[in-house]
Write an enzyme that holds these catalytic residues in place. Structure first.
Site, PDB file in Angstrom:
ATOM      1  N   HIS A  18      -7.407 -51.368  23.080  1.00  0.00           N
ATOM      2  CA  HIS A  18      -7.150 -51.042  21.651  1.00  0.00           C
ATOM      3  C   HIS A  18      -8.542 -51.320  21.129  1.00  0.00           C
ATOM      4  CE1 HIS A  18      -2.858 -52.159  22.285  1.00  0.00           C
ATOM      5  NE2 HIS A  18      -2.754 -50.816  22.135  1.00  0.00           N
ATOM      6  N   LYS A  42      12.051 -52.916  18.729  1.00  0.00           N
ATOM      7  CA  LYS A  42      11.143 -53.120  20.262  1.00  0.00           C
ATOM      8  C   LYS A  42      11.241 -54.499  20.794  1.00  0.00           C
ATOM      9  CE  LYS A  42       7.727 -49.271  21.097  1.00  0.00           C
ATOM     10  NZ  LYS A  42       6.271 -48.916  21.396  1.00  0.00           N
ATOM     11  N   ARG A  91      -4.662 -42.631  27.358  1.00  0.00           N
ATOM     12  CA  ARG A  91      -5.257 -42.962  28.568  1.00  0.00           C
ATOM     13  C   ARG A  91      -4.995 -42.039  29.431  1.00  0.00           C
ATOM     14  NH1 ARG A  91      -1.786 -48.050  27.855  1.00  0.00           N
ATOM     15  NH2 ARG A  91      -0.410 -46.402  27.361  1.00  0.00           N
ATOM     16  N   SER A 129      -0.341 -52.909  26.782  1.00  0.00           N
ATOM     17  CA  SER A 129       0.240 -54.202  26.382  1.00  0.00           C
ATOM     18  C   SER A 129       1.292 -54.935  27.361  1.00  0.00           C
ATOM     19  CB  SER A 129       0.788 -53.972  24.938  1.00  0.00           C
ATOM     20  OG  SER A 129      -0.234 -53.788  24.163  1.00  0.00           O
TER      21      SER A 129
HETATM   22  O1  PNS Z   1       1.617 -48.920  20.244  1.00  0.00           O
HETATM   23  P1  PNS Z   1       2.822 -48.002  20.077  1.00  0.00           P
HETATM   24  O2  PNS Z   1       3.972 -48.804  20.252  1.00  0.00           O
HETATM   25  O3  PNS Z   1       2.701 -46.974  20.965  1.00  0.00           O
HETATM   26  O4  PNS Z   1       2.827 -47.218  18.651  1.00  0.00           O
HETATM   27  C1  PNS Z   1       3.781 -46.550  18.271  1.00  0.00           C
HETATM   28  C2  PNS Z   1       3.804 -46.596  16.348  1.00  0.00           C
HETATM   29  C3  PNS Z   1       4.193 -47.731  16.019  1.00  0.00           C
HETATM   30  C4  PNS Z   1       2.616 -45.932  16.148  1.00  0.00           C
HETATM   31  C5  PNS Z   1       4.875 -45.645  16.115  1.00  0.00           C
HETATM   32  O5  PNS Z   1       6.204 -45.916  16.853  1.00  0.00           O
HETATM   33  C6  PNS Z   1       5.102 -45.352  14.756  1.00  0.00           C
HETATM   34  O6  PNS Z   1       4.327 -44.604  14.059  1.00  0.00           O
HETATM   35  N1  PNS Z   1       6.146 -46.088  14.277  1.00  0.00           N
HETATM   36  C7  PNS Z   1       6.583 -46.038  13.028  1.00  0.00           C
HETATM   37  C8  PNS Z   1       7.666 -45.246  12.636  1.00  0.00           C
HETATM   38  C9  PNS Z   1       7.670 -43.916  12.355  1.00  0.00           C
HETATM   39  O7  PNS Z   1       6.994 -43.312  11.790  1.00  0.00           O
HETATM   40  N2  PNS Z   1       8.296 -43.282  13.488  1.00  0.00           N
HETATM   41  C10 PNS Z   1       8.169 -41.712  13.292  1.00  0.00           C
HETATM   42  C11 PNS Z   1       6.750 -41.006  14.244  1.00  0.00           C
HETATM   43  S1  PNS Z   1       7.360 -41.379  16.154  1.00  0.00           S
END
Ligand code: PNS
Length: 165
Positions: A18, A42, A91, A129
């Site tokens: 990251h 989560k 990745r 992570s």
């Molecule tokens: O690091 P991650 O867990 O892959 O990140 C995912 C993240 C946090 C970017 C995604 O889950 C997110 O944008 N969450 C906020 C809720 C949202 O907007 N959901 C709709 C799009 S998936």
């Protein structure tokens, strides 16, 4: 006009992969907002305060980067900030389906949003992570996979859970 991008994620915890993406993105944009999703669904290992603190410490030398948390939809956070560019790291091919779905959803919610994907540097290809937490939970070394401050936080977290057992 300043070019600002948002780099969203759970960052539970932030890894060197990251950090690599954030640093490289900050060279392209005038300002980068690292947006930490609270994501209680989560069940993160680290609280939102811990995650913010770890990221701020690890990236404090970079004055182009700020770190904030958000709750709810990413598109709403972007609107609040007046930003329409999202950065995500890629990745392996296995990331593609999920990223494609997220990008499509976000653009359905707001067609002005563009997601820019950056390939993770070779040396961080295998880091996630999830894997970092697994190694640390079994007492393995995560040196080189996460910043030093995160390493200490992981050690403390698993020490305290082991002591409780
Ligand atoms: O690091 P991650 O867990 O892959 O990140 C995912 C993240 C946090 C970017 C995604 O889950 C997110 O944008 N969450 C906020 C809720 C949202 O907007 N959901 C709709 C799009 S998936």
């Amino acid at each position: 006009m300043k070019k600002i991008a948002v780099y969203p994620g759970s960052f539970d915890p932030i890894t060197n992969g990251h950090i690599d993406i954030a640093e490289r993105a900050s060279r392209v944009f005038d300002k980068l907002i690292v947006a930490v999703a609270k994501n209680p669904r989560k069940k993160p290992l680290f609280s939102i305060e811990e995650r913010l603190q770890m990221i701020r410490e690890a990236l404090s030398h970079n004055k182009k980067i700020t770190v904030e948390s958000f709750d709810g939809l990413l598109v709403d956070f972007l609107k609040e900030k007046g930003v329409d560019v999202v950065i995500r790291g890629l990745r392996a091919v296995s990331d593609f389906d999920y990223e494609f779905q997220m990008d499509s959803l976000n653009r359905k919610l707001n067609p002005n949003i563009e997601t820019f994907f950056m390939m993770t540097s070779e040396s961080y290809f295998y880091i996630s992570s999830q894997i970092v937490k697994e190694i640390a939970s079994f007492g393995g070394s995560v040196k080189g996979l996460v910043p030093e401050n995160v390493m200490k936080m992981l050690e403390n977290k698993f020490k305290s859970t082991m002591e409780k057992k």
